[in-house]
Design a protein around this motif. Sequence first.
Motif, PDB file in Angstrom:
ATOM      1  N   VAL A  56       0.841  -1.206   0.000  1.00 62.07           N
ATOM      2  CA  VAL A  56       0.000   0.000   0.000  1.00 62.07           C
ATOM      3  C   VAL A  56       0.874   1.253   0.000  1.00 62.07           C
ATOM      4  O   VAL A  56       0.627   2.210  -0.739  1.00 62.07           O
ATOM      5  CB  VAL A  56      -0.947   0.015   1.215  1.00 62.07           C
ATOM      6  N   ASP A  57       1.925   1.248   0.839  1.00 61.46           N
ATOM      7  CA  ASP A  57       2.826   2.402   0.879  1.00 61.46           C
ATOM      8  C   ASP A  57       3.546   2.584  -0.452  1.00 61.46           C
ATOM      9  O   ASP A  57       3.806   3.711  -0.877  1.00 61.46           O
ATOM     10  CB  ASP A  57       3.845   2.241   2.008  1.00 61.46           C
ATOM     11  N   LEU A  58       3.866   1.491  -1.112  1.00 61.80           N
ATOM     12  CA  LEU A  58       4.524   1.601  -2.412  1.00 61.80           C
ATOM     13  C   LEU A  58       3.550   2.096  -3.478  1.00 61.80           C
ATOM     14  O   LEU A  58       3.943   2.834  -4.392  1.00 61.80           O
ATOM     15  CB  LEU A  58       5.122   0.251  -2.811  1.00 61.80           C
ATOM     16  N   ALA A  59       2.284   1.728  -3.377  1.00 60.71           N
ATOM     17  CA  ALA A  59       1.274   2.254  -4.301  1.00 60.71           C
ATOM     18  C   ALA A  59       1.114   3.761  -4.122  1.00 60.71           C
ATOM     19  O   ALA A  59       0.971   4.508  -5.095  1.00 60.71           O
ATOM     20  CB  ALA A  59      -0.061   1.542  -4.080  1.00 60.71           C
ATOM     21  N   VAL A  60       1.146   4.196  -2.867  1.00 61.60           N
ATOM     22  CA  VAL A  60       1.091   5.637  -2.577  1.00 61.60           C
ATOM     23  C   VAL A  60       2.307   6.330  -3.185  1.00 61.60           C
ATOM     24  O   VAL A  60       2.199   7.385  -3.826  1.00 61.60           O
ATOM     25  CB  VAL A  60       1.031   5.877  -1.057  1.00 61.60           C
ATOM     26  N   ALA A  61       3.479   5.726  -2.996  1.00 61.32           N
ATOM     27  CA  ALA A  61       4.709   6.303  -3.533  1.00 61.32           C
ATOM     28  C   ALA A  61       4.670   6.383  -5.054  1.00 61.32           C
ATOM     29  O   ALA A  61       5.113   7.359  -5.653  1.00 61.32           O
ATOM     30  CB  ALA A  61       5.913   5.475  -3.085  1.00 61.32           C
ATOM     31  N   TYR A  62       4.117   5.344  -5.693  1.00 62.79           N
ATOM     32  CA  TYR A  62       4.010   5.333  -7.150  1.00 62.79           C
ATOM     33  C   TYR A  62       3.121   6.481  -7.636  1.00 62.79           C
ATOM     34  O   TYR A  62       3.449   7.188  -8.590  1.00 62.79           O
ATOM     35  CB  TYR A  62       3.447   3.993  -7.619  1.00 62.79           C
ATOM     36  N   HIS A  63       2.008   6.681  -6.953  1.00 64.10           N
ATOM     37  CA  HIS A  63       1.108   7.770  -7.330  1.00 64.10           C
ATOM     38  C   HIS A  63       1.801   9.119  -7.186  1.00 64.10           C
ATOM     39  O   HIS A  63       1.718   9.978  -8.073  1.00 64.10           O
ATOM     40  CB  HIS A  63      -0.148   7.731  -6.466  1.00 64.10           C
ATOM     41  N   ARG A  64       2.475   9.332  -6.078  1.00 64.29           N
ATOM     42  CA  ARG A  64       3.116  10.620  -5.838  1.00 64.29           C
ATOM     43  C   ARG A  64       4.275  10.872  -6.795  1.00 64.29           C
ATOM     44  O   ARG A  64       4.561  12.017  -7.145  1.00 64.29           O
ATOM     45  CB  ARG A  64       3.575  10.698  -4.382  1.00 64.29           C
ATOM     46  N   ARG A  65       4.929   9.818  -7.225  1.00 66.89           N
ATOM     47  CA  ARG A  65       5.974   9.988  -8.228  1.00 66.89           C
ATOM     48  C   ARG A  65       5.369  10.502  -9.531  1.00 66.89           C
ATOM     49  O   ARG A  65       5.964  11.330 -10.226  1.00 66.89           O
ATOM     50  CB  ARG A  65       6.712   8.666  -8.472  1.00 66.89           C
ATOM     51  N   GLY A  66       4.188  10.026  -9.855  1.00 63.11           N
ATOM     52  CA  GLY A  66       3.498  10.514 -11.041  1.00 63.11           C
ATOM     53  C   GLY A  66       3.127  11.972 -10.938  1.00 63.11           C
ATOM     54  O   GLY A  66       3.223  12.731 -11.914  1.00 63.11           O
ATOM     55  N   ASP A  67       2.682  12.400  -9.755  1.00 60.70           N
ATOM     56  CA  ASP A  67       2.375  13.813  -9.554  1.00 60.70           C
ATOM     57  C   ASP A  67       3.612  14.678  -9.770  1.00 60.70           C
ATOM     58  O   ASP A  67       3.560  15.735 -10.417  1.00 60.70           O
ATOM     59  CB  ASP A  67       1.838  14.048  -8.137  1.00 60.70           C
ATOM     60  N   ALA A  68       4.741  14.235  -9.208  1.00 60.87           N
ATOM     61  CA  ALA A  68       5.981  14.995  -9.347  1.00 60.87           C
ATOM     62  C   ALA A  68       6.415  15.087 -10.806  1.00 60.87           C
ATOM     63  O   ALA A  68       6.868  16.144 -11.282  1.00 60.87           O
ATOM     64  CB  ALA A  68       7.084  14.358  -8.504  1.00 60.87           C
ATOM     65  N   ALA A  69       6.263  13.983 -11.539  1.00 61.80           N
ATOM     66  CA  ALA A  69       6.627  13.981 -12.953  1.00 61.80           C
ATOM     67  C   ALA A  69       5.727  14.922 -13.754  1.00 61.80           C
ATOM     68  O   ALA A  69       6.183  15.617 -14.670  1.00 61.80           O
ATOM     69  CB  ALA A  69       6.547  12.565 -13.512  1.00 61.80           C
ATOM     70  N   MET A  70       4.443  14.952 -13.423  1.00 61.52           N
ATOM     71  CA  MET A  70       3.510  15.850 -14.102  1.00 61.52           C
ATOM     72  C   MET A  70       3.884  17.307 -13.863  1.00 61.52           C
ATOM     73  O   MET A  70       3.888  18.128 -14.798  1.00 61.52           O
ATOM     74  CB  MET A  70       2.089  15.611 -13.609  1.00 61.52           C
ATOM     75  N   VAL A  71       4.207  17.659 -12.620  1.00 61.86           N
ATOM     76  CA  VAL A  71       4.587  19.035 -12.296  1.00 61.86           C
ATOM     77  C   VAL A  71       5.831  19.435 -13.076  1.00 61.86           C
ATOM     78  O   VAL A  71       5.913  20.546 -13.621  1.00 61.86           O
ATOM     79  CB  VAL A  71       4.823  19.183 -10.777  1.00 61.86           C
ATOM     80  N   ALA A 236       9.506   8.648  -2.652  1.00 58.25           N
ATOM     81  CA  ALA A 236       9.257   8.350  -4.057  1.00 58.25           C
ATOM     82  C   ALA A 236       7.803   8.510  -4.380  1.00 58.25           C
ATOM     83  O   ALA A 236       6.941   8.509  -3.515  1.00 58.25           O
ATOM     84  CB  ALA A 236       9.714   6.923  -4.363  1.00 58.25           C
ATOM     85  N   ALA A 237       7.464   8.647  -5.666  1.00 54.46           N
ATOM     86  CA  ALA A 237       6.075   8.728  -6.108  1.00 54.46           C
ATOM     87  C   ALA A 237       5.956   8.410  -7.595  1.00 54.46           C
ATOM     88  O   ALA A 237       6.959   8.243  -8.249  1.00 54.46           O
ATOM     89  CB  ALA A 237       5.533  10.106  -5.794  1.00 54.46           C
ATOM     90  N   ARG A 238       4.694   8.383  -8.228  1.00 53.92           N
ATOM     91  CA  ARG A 238       4.468   7.826  -9.577  1.00 53.92           C
ATOM     92  C   ARG A 238       5.195   8.634 -10.646  1.00 53.92           C
ATOM     93  O   ARG A 238       4.731   9.400 -11.381  1.00 53.92           O
ATOM     94  CB  ARG A 238       2.975   7.686  -9.869  1.00 53.92           C
TER      95      ARG A 238
END
Length: 238
Positions: A56-71, A236-238
């Motif tokens: 679950v924590d890694l899924a959260v991290a994956y999502h947040r990595r995606g947010d950072a990449a989008m920004v 880390a994040a998505r």
Amino acid sequence: MSHPDPARGADSARLLEAILSHVPFDGWSETAFRAAAQDAGIDLALARVLCPRGAVDLAVAYHRRGDAAMVAALAAEDLGALRFRDRIARAVELRLAGADRELVRRGSALFALPQHAATGAKLVWETADAIWTALGDRSDDINWYSKRATLSAVYGATVLYWLGDESEDGAATRAFLDRRIGDVMGIEGAKAKVRDSKVLSALLAGPIWLAGRVRAPASASATAGQGAGDQPAGGAAR
């Protein structure tokens, strides 16, 4: 003052990378988490210290990595010639372009579970906040909340549509997104008419006054959608 341990951050990043190849087959599950720890060469006990909730924590991290990449992608684009609604659409498009459909599908199933639904809602809110902040939103009243709430709804619906979209180059998803943003713009137009109407303003004077007292969080971008149990694994994040 305590400082982050760079070694633990690196271990968390390795765990995240290691689990991605297992998620399409096992989901964001305990099985995938154990396999990731083994692949990354990290003792399972240490992996649980880094990620108390496991996958679950890694899924959260994956999502947040995606947010950072989008920004980062938004910062690299010239949006000056676009209407504001088109800037929002572009941000959502960039967010989806950087995501793996199967990983997101598995994540949607995970965060649909009752015990993880609140975390999933917070992550969608974080994405909406990241978009508004990246686009220069400076609201500090009730509009801070309403903008993020409406965009959260638009983003969530668009993700679900995108998961089933088989159109060429995602054309159907872009059309769906444009319609949803059009609906939101219609609501904003209706709100403006209420504000401009003397009769309606008089009838709603109390609620309007109360809404005017609402203020955004003191550190809005840092606190929006965050929870004590939702810290990213190693940042880390998505």
